[in-house]
Structures are given as C-alpha cells and as structure tokens.
Design an enzyme around this catalytic site. Sequence first.
Site, PDB file in Angstrom:
ATOM      1  N   CYS A  98       7.402  -2.313   1.628  1.00  0.00           N
ATOM      2  CA  CYS A  98       8.304  -1.425   0.918  1.00  0.00           C
ATOM      3  C   CYS A  98       8.520  -0.386   2.333  1.00  0.00           C
ATOM      4  O   CYS A  98       7.793   0.482   2.749  1.00  0.00           O
ATOM      5  CB  CYS A  98       7.595  -0.627   0.044  1.00  0.00           C
ATOM      6  SG  CYS A  98       8.645   0.597  -0.524  1.00  0.00           S
ATOM      7  N   CYS A 119      15.523   2.421  -2.095  1.00  0.00           N
ATOM      8  CA  CYS A 119      14.636   1.374  -1.477  1.00  0.00           C
ATOM      9  C   CYS A 119      14.867   1.339  -0.010  1.00  0.00           C
ATOM     10  O   CYS A 119      16.258   1.045   0.278  1.00  0.00           O
ATOM     11  CB  CYS A 119      15.222   0.031  -2.281  1.00  0.00           C
ATOM     12  SG  CYS A 119      14.665  -1.415  -1.742  1.00  0.00           S
TER      13      CYS A 119
END
Length: 324
Positions: free
Chosen positions: A103, A263
């Site tokens: 991530c 994100c």
Amino acid sequence: MTSLPSPRPTTPSTLHFTKGHGTHNDFVLVADTRGDLDLSPEQVRRLADRRGGIGGDGVIRLAPTAAIARAGEAVADAVLAEEPGAIWFMDYRNADGSVAEMCGNGVRVFTAFAEALGLATLDGGGELALGTRAGVRRVRKEDGPDGTPWYAVDMGPWHLPGGPEAEAAGADAAVAVRGWTAPRPALSVDVGNPHTVVALASTAELEALDLTRAPQVAPLPAHGTNVELVVPLGEETDGETGLTTGRVRMRVHERGVGETQSCGTGAVAAALAVRTWASAGGRTPVDTWFVDVPGGLLRVRALEGGRAELAGPAELVFTGETRL
C-alpha cells in the site's frame, strides 16, 4: 512528530497500537519487533471496524523481515536477497482481513511509525529500505509543497498487464459503476498490486459517482483489483524552472475495503494511465503528476527504468491499547 512509547511484547489478549494516516487513508499500526504476533483475519476485521473497533482502511504490522521468511513467505527471502538492509517488513492486511501485496500510503505511514519507534532515521538525507509482498521499497524524506515533511517512496517497477496492445488502444478492460447505463473502457495498471483506471469527462461526473457498491470489472483479475475513476485536469509549465507537470483528480474503490479517501498505489496507477493515454495520442509524456484525492494531495513521478515514485504526507494520530 508524536512521541511514542518503546515497542514492547504483546500478549494474546492485549495489543498496543498506533493510529496513522496518509492523506486520510488510515491504518491501525502494530509494532511486532520480535515477530511473534499472528493476527487472524477476524482480529484484523475487528481492529479495522469503525464502529466496533479502532477503525481503519487496513492493519499494518511492523515485523522483522527474517520472521516473515521463517513463517514461510518466500517473498521475504527475496527481499533480503535484494536488500539485506531491509530488516523490517510491512505486513499489510485489508480491512476485510485479506492479505494485500502493499500500500503506497501505508508505506509512508509505516516509515513515520518506524521513525517514531526509533527504528529508522530519515532526517539529514537518510533512507529506509523495507520489505513488502511486492518487493523492496525505499523511502526518503523531503519538504512538501506546504513546508510539512513528505515521504517519497520508490514504488519499484510498473507495467501494463495488457501489453503494447492495451497501450495502443488505451484500454483492455471494461468497468461498470452503479448508475451507469453501460460499462466504460478502462486500462489495467500493475504497480505491485492490480489497478483498473477509468477516465471521466468532468469533475461534476466524478463527484456524482455512486461508489457505495464495488464497480464491476471485466475481465476481473484473479485476485481482484482496485478501481480508480479519474479526471485529467491538464498540464502546466513553470515559467522559472521550465518543468511541466500534470494534474489529475481521482476517486478510488479499493478491493477488500470500499471507497477510501486516498490510495497511494491508485494515485500512481491513475497518473501513469493518464500519461499513457496522452502518449498514445501523440503528446510528449509528462513525468511529474499531482493527484488530487478526497483526502489531500499526492505527487507521482515516472522514473527511469520503468519505475515510479510516490510522495505525500504521513501522520501518526494517537496510540492506545485494545483487547483482542
């Protein structure tokens, strides 16, 4: 930066945690410096629950890379073979308890966490190399546009799964969103994890999207995909430096989570997709992009050798203890 207590052993019933976020993509962080903590999917879901737990888009465990290797994950052996100095590993779990490759926002928050624990020093030009399931990630620190510290992450290689044909066509998938009358063309981008990017015509259309249900993607990658809905906002050239930068606005639906405020890998995928579309249209590729997400601003750079860099802020919010 917030001063945190030194890491200490956890027990099966009590867990010491820190809450952090990168452009409001938020995480529950756990320091497992001995590598003896095994969080079950159910425990991850409970920790990430915004009503019954601490709340977050995911859970990040900081653990020794060697311990991850001993647990049987071959990727940790590959990390140490590539970079013996990557002694810490980011074990990332989505809010639904599923394991994820990595991530981008999480890497930055992980680094701020490691700094607060005294496990890394990036001030003065230092660098942190850490392990992820997508390989080694290297992080440095710089001043952001507003003067606050930003973390810049070498995100490693990226590619278009659809190859030259997808690059030429600008698409290799179709995405359907609730409320649309028909699916729309989309481009698959792999940034160590899978993404599918759709271009929209206006910010008004972007803001009106209903992402309370997961978009439907065809063909759907074997392990699912994150979906980015983007509006290219054009390019501008700085009169003093001569540097041309692009700008993109984005919303994202993350697999295993739902819509999030940001994100990091999605911002990289969005910028690279817009860059690909521009190049296919005959325009000179722009290498630096600013991506506006609901939670703030991120910067993406296309690097030599087919790599990309993601930069943005990271903040540690509070610490506490919870009972598993």
